[in-house]
Design an enzyme around this catalytic site. Structure first.
Site, mmCIF file in Angstrom:
data_model
loop_
_atom_site.group_PDB
_atom_site.id
_atom_site.type_symbol
_atom_site.label_atom_id
_atom_site.label_comp_id
_atom_site.label_asym_id
_atom_site.label_seq_id
_atom_site.Cartn_x
_atom_site.Cartn_y
_atom_site.Cartn_z
ATOM 1 C CG HIS A 99 3.108 -18.083 18.872
ATOM 2 N ND1 HIS A 99 3.441 -17.439 19.923
ATOM 3 C CD2 HIS A 99 4.174 -18.581 18.333
ATOM 4 C CE1 HIS A 99 4.702 -17.580 19.826
ATOM 5 N NE2 HIS A 99 5.146 -18.182 18.757
ATOM 6 C CE1 TYR A 159 5.961 -16.515 11.283
ATOM 7 C CE2 TYR A 159 4.887 -14.559 12.011
ATOM 8 C CZ TYR A 159 5.721 -15.685 12.251
ATOM 9 O OH TYR A 159 6.730 -15.762 13.130
HETATM 10 C C1 HEM Z 1 11.712 -19.781 10.344
HETATM 11 C C2 HEM Z 1 11.116 -19.312 11.507
HETATM 12 C C3 HEM Z 1 9.700 -19.079 11.825
HETATM 13 C C4 HEM Z 1 8.691 -19.694 11.229
HETATM 14 C C5 HEM Z 1 8.668 -20.830 10.256
HETATM 15 C C6 HEM Z 1 7.525 -19.384 12.210
HETATM 16 C C7 HEM Z 1 6.381 -19.740 12.018
HETATM 17 C C8 HEM Z 1 5.102 -19.231 12.627
HETATM 18 C C9 HEM Z 1 3.795 -19.367 12.298
HETATM 19 C C10 HEM Z 1 3.236 -20.111 11.084
HETATM 20 C C11 HEM Z 1 2.821 -18.441 12.913
HETATM 21 C C12 HEM Z 1 1.505 -18.500 12.799
HETATM 22 C C13 HEM Z 1 0.975 -17.246 11.965
HETATM 23 C C14 HEM Z 1 -0.255 -16.858 11.882
HETATM 24 O O1 HEM Z 1 -0.947 -17.701 11.290
HETATM 25 O O2 HEM Z 1 -0.708 -15.507 11.757
HETATM 26 C C15 HEM Z 1 3.954 -17.846 13.806
HETATM 27 C C16 HEM Z 1 3.566 -17.011 14.675
HETATM 28 C C17 HEM Z 1 4.097 -16.487 15.700
HETATM 29 N N1 HEM Z 1 5.544 -16.624 15.821
HETATM 30 FE FE1 HEM Z 1 6.949 -17.464 14.588
HETATM 31 N N2 HEM Z 1 8.034 -18.375 13.100
HETATM 32 C C18 HEM Z 1 9.306 -18.332 13.058
HETATM 33 C C19 HEM Z 1 10.093 -17.593 13.771
HETATM 34 C C20 HEM Z 1 9.792 -16.708 14.960
HETATM 35 C C21 HEM Z 1 10.707 -16.000 15.625
HETATM 36 C C22 HEM Z 1 12.182 -15.781 15.412
HETATM 37 C C23 HEM Z 1 9.828 -15.242 16.685
HETATM 38 C C24 HEM Z 1 10.232 -14.623 17.711
HETATM 39 C C25 HEM Z 1 11.062 -13.397 17.736
HETATM 40 C C26 HEM Z 1 8.658 -15.837 16.293
HETATM 41 C C27 HEM Z 1 7.479 -15.537 17.172
HETATM 42 C C28 HEM Z 1 6.188 -15.755 16.880
HETATM 43 C C29 HEM Z 1 5.038 -14.970 17.380
HETATM 44 C C30 HEM Z 1 5.017 -14.228 18.751
HETATM 45 C C31 HEM Z 1 3.926 -15.711 16.786
HETATM 46 C C32 HEM Z 1 2.400 -15.328 17.151
HETATM 47 C C33 HEM Z 1 1.914 -13.765 16.227
HETATM 48 C C34 HEM Z 1 0.653 -13.349 16.630
HETATM 49 O O3 HEM Z 1 0.269 -13.135 17.666
HETATM 50 O O4 HEM Z 1 -0.212 -13.571 15.582
HETATM 51 N N3 HEM Z 1 8.535 -16.605 15.530
HETATM 52 N N4 HEM Z 1 5.201 -18.415 13.761
#
Ligand code: HEM
Length: 306
Positions: free
Chosen positions: A24, A294
């Site tokens: 993202h 995260y």
């Molecule tokens: C093992 C499961 C998951 C991993 C390893 C993962 C990993 C990540 C990482 C590394 C980030 C960036 C975080 C940051 O630097 O602030 C991120 C952001 C995000 N993830 Fe995941 N994620 C997972 C599951 C999910 C799920 C289940 C959803 C939706 C229901 C999701 C939706 C998002 C969204 C919308 C963002 C952007 C957040 C923002 O706007 O700061 N992720 N994810």
């Protein structure tokens, strides 16, 4: 797999810029107000869900690449921060345009990120081989991949439905717990991109499109809670609950425009386990893993940008 290892694998597959979120990467932050419906009063002690509350919302393209193409199919995200009167984070919602998560454990998700980011630049045969191997190892990914194959990219952040996927509990004043999953439903309905129109658009059209839309008036989403019935799994985000479960509108997000302090919100983490009083996490192992991943992503991007 540790959180560090999951981020190492995302970095190797997706090659994000050091200063960006590991997933993202490109997003923008908007001001909004949460206007409660009154329909969940009594089911939770969460004041921020039952009274009018200021929020900020980050919309994003799910790719690890800042330069990702909004015209292509893929993940889009909507993250919400409920704020206290002093502007501090009280509760976060982090949702995406999946209907179910592709895996019941964190490992399966990283395998999918590797398979999908690896498709670019590969021959069709190599790409199909990678996906075939993934489906043998994680048959539960089939439904999500099928959903993505059947839809075009979203036409706008404002015409996309975003699901939270994990189970949480609403807790009332007597301590009664009720399992639910949340969804963010666009008031405009879901509209996909017409492929002919896609050819006329810029590869990063989604943020300017929303900015322009907001110059004509607010954009509204309903926050809806799907209530579990006995037997619905709370620990498996790859298994959708039946569609005929009760869906309660908790309230509406009325989005008004770009946030003036965007840089500072972009640095923050939107953490799906940051919950105010009156809401609790479930036993979902993917939900339990996310704040660690995260946190690693945030510490790497913040140390690269400071
Ligand atoms: C093992 C499961 C998951 C991993 C390893 C993962 C990993 C990540 C990482 C590394 C980030 C960036 C975080 C940051 O630097 O602030 C991120 C952001 C995000 N993830 Fe995941 N994620 C997972 C599951 C999910 C799920 C289940 C959803 C939706 C229901 C999701 C939706 C998002 C969204 C919308 C963002 C952007 C957040 C923002 O706007 O700061 N992720 N994810």
């Amino acid at each position: 797999m540790t959180a560090e290892q999951s981020i190492d694998r995302i970095e190797a597959a997706g090659e994000p810029r050091p200063q960006d979120r590991r997933l993202h990467a490109r997003g923008a932050v908007y001001d909004a107000t949460f206007v409660p419906s009154g329909q969940i009063t009594g089911m939770t002690t969460a004041a921020h869900l039952t009274t009018e509350t200021p929020v900020v919302i980050r919309f994003s393209n799910g790719s690890p690449k800042f330069s990702s193409d909004d015209r292509g199919k893929g993940i889009r995200g909507m993250s919400v921060k409920f704020l206290s009167a002093e502007g501090k984070s009280v509760h976060d919602l982090v949702a995406a345009n999946f209907r179910a998560f592709p895996s019941r454990d964190p490992e399966g998700f990283i395998d999918l990120v590797e398979a999908l980011t690896g498709l670019a630049g590969k021959s069709k045969l190599q790409g199909l081989g990678k996906l075939g191997a993934l489906l043998l190892k994680h048959p539960e990914s089939r439904a999500v991949l099928k959903q993505f194959a059947s839809r075009n990219a979203p036409a706008s952040f404002a015409t996309t439905r975003y699901d939270g996927l994990h189970a949480f509990y609403l807790v009332d004043a007597e301590g009664n717990r009720r399992a639910f999953r949340y969804r963010l439903l666009p008031q405009l309905g879901e509209i996909d991109l017409d492929p002919k129109r896609a050819a006329t658009l810029d590869r990063s059209f989604l943020i300017p499109e929303l900015d322009e839309r907001l110059s004509f008036g607010p954009v509204t989403f309903t926050l809806a809670f799907q209530l579990a019935e006995p037997g619905d799994p709370t620990n498996d985000p790859s298994s959708a609950w039946p569609e005929h479960r009760t869906l309660l509108p908790a309230g509406q997000f009325v989005i008004t425009g770009r946030n003036a302090d965007e840089e500072s919100w972009q640095r923050q983490v939107f953490d799906p386990t940051r919950l105010g009083p009156g809401v609790e996490v479930s036993d979902d192992p993917v939900l339990g893993f996310r704040p660690h991943a995260y946190g690693v992503s945030a510490s790497r991007r913040l140390s690269a940008s400071s």
